[in-house]
Design an enzyme around this catalytic site. Structure first.
Site, PDB file in Angstrom:
ATOM      1  CE  LYS A 154      -7.914   0.225   4.597  1.00  0.00           C
ATOM      2  NZ  LYS A 154      -8.178  -1.224   4.653  1.00  0.00           N
TER       3      LYS A 154
ATOM      4  CB  ILE B  20      -0.973   0.001   1.203  1.00  0.00           C
ATOM      5  CG1 ILE B  20      -2.054   1.060   1.007  1.00  0.00           C
ATOM      6  CG2 ILE B  20      -0.255   0.219   2.515  1.00  0.00           C
ATOM      7  CD1 ILE B  20      -3.007   0.766  -0.112  1.00  0.00           C
TER       8      ILE B  20
ATOM      9  CB  SER C  12      10.660  -0.733   6.112  1.00  0.00           C
ATOM     10  OG  SER C  12      10.297  -2.093   5.877  1.00  0.00           O
ATOM     11  NE  ARG C  13       9.892  -5.478  11.725  1.00  0.00           N
ATOM     12  CZ  ARG C  13       9.154  -6.431  12.284  1.00  0.00           C
ATOM     13  NH1 ARG C  13       9.632  -7.121  13.306  1.00  0.00           N
ATOM     14  NH2 ARG C  13       7.946  -6.701  11.818  1.00  0.00           N
TER      15      ARG C  13
ATOM     16  CG  ASP D  66      -7.175  -4.524   5.559  1.00  0.00           C
ATOM     17  OD1 ASP D  66      -6.446  -3.891   6.338  1.00  0.00           O
ATOM     18  OD2 ASP D  66      -7.075  -4.451   4.318  1.00  0.00           O
TER      19      ASP D  66
END
Length: 307
Positions: free
Chosen positions: A90, A14, A36-37, A168
């Site tokens: 969201k 996303i 981000s990992r 979701d």
């Protein structure tokens, strides 16, 4: 005026498909860092540790949190401590109780907290709300069905507690319904279908009503292949209003009134820049409240395992 410098936290599908191009397309925004990992973006400073990013890039004005919902409260609180604005993809949090401290912290820090509902920025939503404002509504039907394997490949977190499962996408429909109807709705009955090997539902059948008794029926399913269904129909004394394609296509009595483009995420960031200019917040909990009520009131049914 200098652009708002944004850090994007969580670099999944996303973020790449929607957030990155929306930020790039807005003259008042600049993407200056990512966190981000497991992923990064070419040409943008990348970090694996959130606190390290805030320390090493002090010029960051805002963070946009695209991580799974269970991680967002801690990141948001740390961002406010550092004086940053916060955007929440969201659903804004894993639970309703997580949001009250964020609202209080944003106010204390005099910073913006924006809990986004991207489907509300579909082109047909505002004219639908205006058309329904003086209508006598008779019934509302929601049909929101899509293929989870296409839209969430390899994302196991959606099947874990806090991942919401079919809600979701279903919460997108509820964000539109709560935006276009003139009165709030509440859940009266629900059936939730849980795969035998999953902790969140793959389908849901929900019944709502407003205080006058107007029925709202919603069917959510994550197993639909082929054409996807993102449709809301409202029957009223003025006629039959239909929002399709997730809110982009508006018809009244079968005639096309508006056929919009995919501008949901540009709309989110345009609204955010307006909020940040005056340190205002926008946190509407209605869609998440309805989902929470579905888990509280809905009957749980076990269906075949899903992989």
């Amino acid at each position: 005026m200098s652009p708002i410098r944004i850090a994007l936290v969580g670099i999944g599908k996303i973020a790449r498909d929607q957030h990155v191009p929306a930020i790039a397309g807005h003259d008042g925004l600049e993407l200056v860092a990512t966190c981000s990992r497991h992923a990064s973006l070419d040409g943008v400073r990348s970090f694996k540790d959130f606190g390290e990013m805030l320390r090493d890039v002090p010029e960051i004005d805002a963070v946009s949190l695209c991580t799974p919902p269970t991680a967002r409260q801690a990141f948001a609180l740390e961002a406010f401590e550092a004086g940053k604005h916060v955007i929440l993809e969201k659903p804004p949090a894993a639970t309703l109780a997580e949001l009250e401290p964020l609202v209080a912290k944003a106010k204390q820090a005099n910073r913006t907290l924006f809990a986004t509902w991207h489907s509300r920025f579909a082109d047909g939503v505002r004219p639908a709300r205006e058309w329904l404002a003086d209508a006598r509504i008779e019934r509302v039907t929601v049909n929101w069905k899509e293929d989870v394997r296409h839209w969430h490949p390899g994302q196991d977190w959606i099947w874990e507690p806090g991942g919401l499962g079919v809600f979701d996408p279903g919460i997108n429909a509820l964000s539109i319904v709560t935006a276009i109807l003139p009165r709030p709705i509440h859940l009266t009955k629900g059936e939730l279908s849980f795969p035998a090997n999953r902790a969140t539902p793959i389908a849901a059948s929900l019944r709502f009503a407003d205080v006058t008794g107007v029925p709202v029926e919603a069917e959510f399913d994550w197993r639909q292949t082929g054409p996807q269904s993102w449709d809301i129909e409202v029957v009223a004394d003025k006629g039959r209003l239909t929002l399709s394609n997730g809110g982009a296509l508006l018809r009244v009595d079968g005639k096309t009134v508006l056929e919009g483009r995919d501008r949901e995420y540009p709309g989110i960031y345009a609204h955010f820049t307006e909020l940040a200019a005056s340190n205002r917040s926008d946190v509407d909990l209605a869609p998440l409240t309805l989902v929470a009520d579905a888990f509280m009131l809905g009957r749980r049914n076990t269906v075949e395992a899903f992989d």
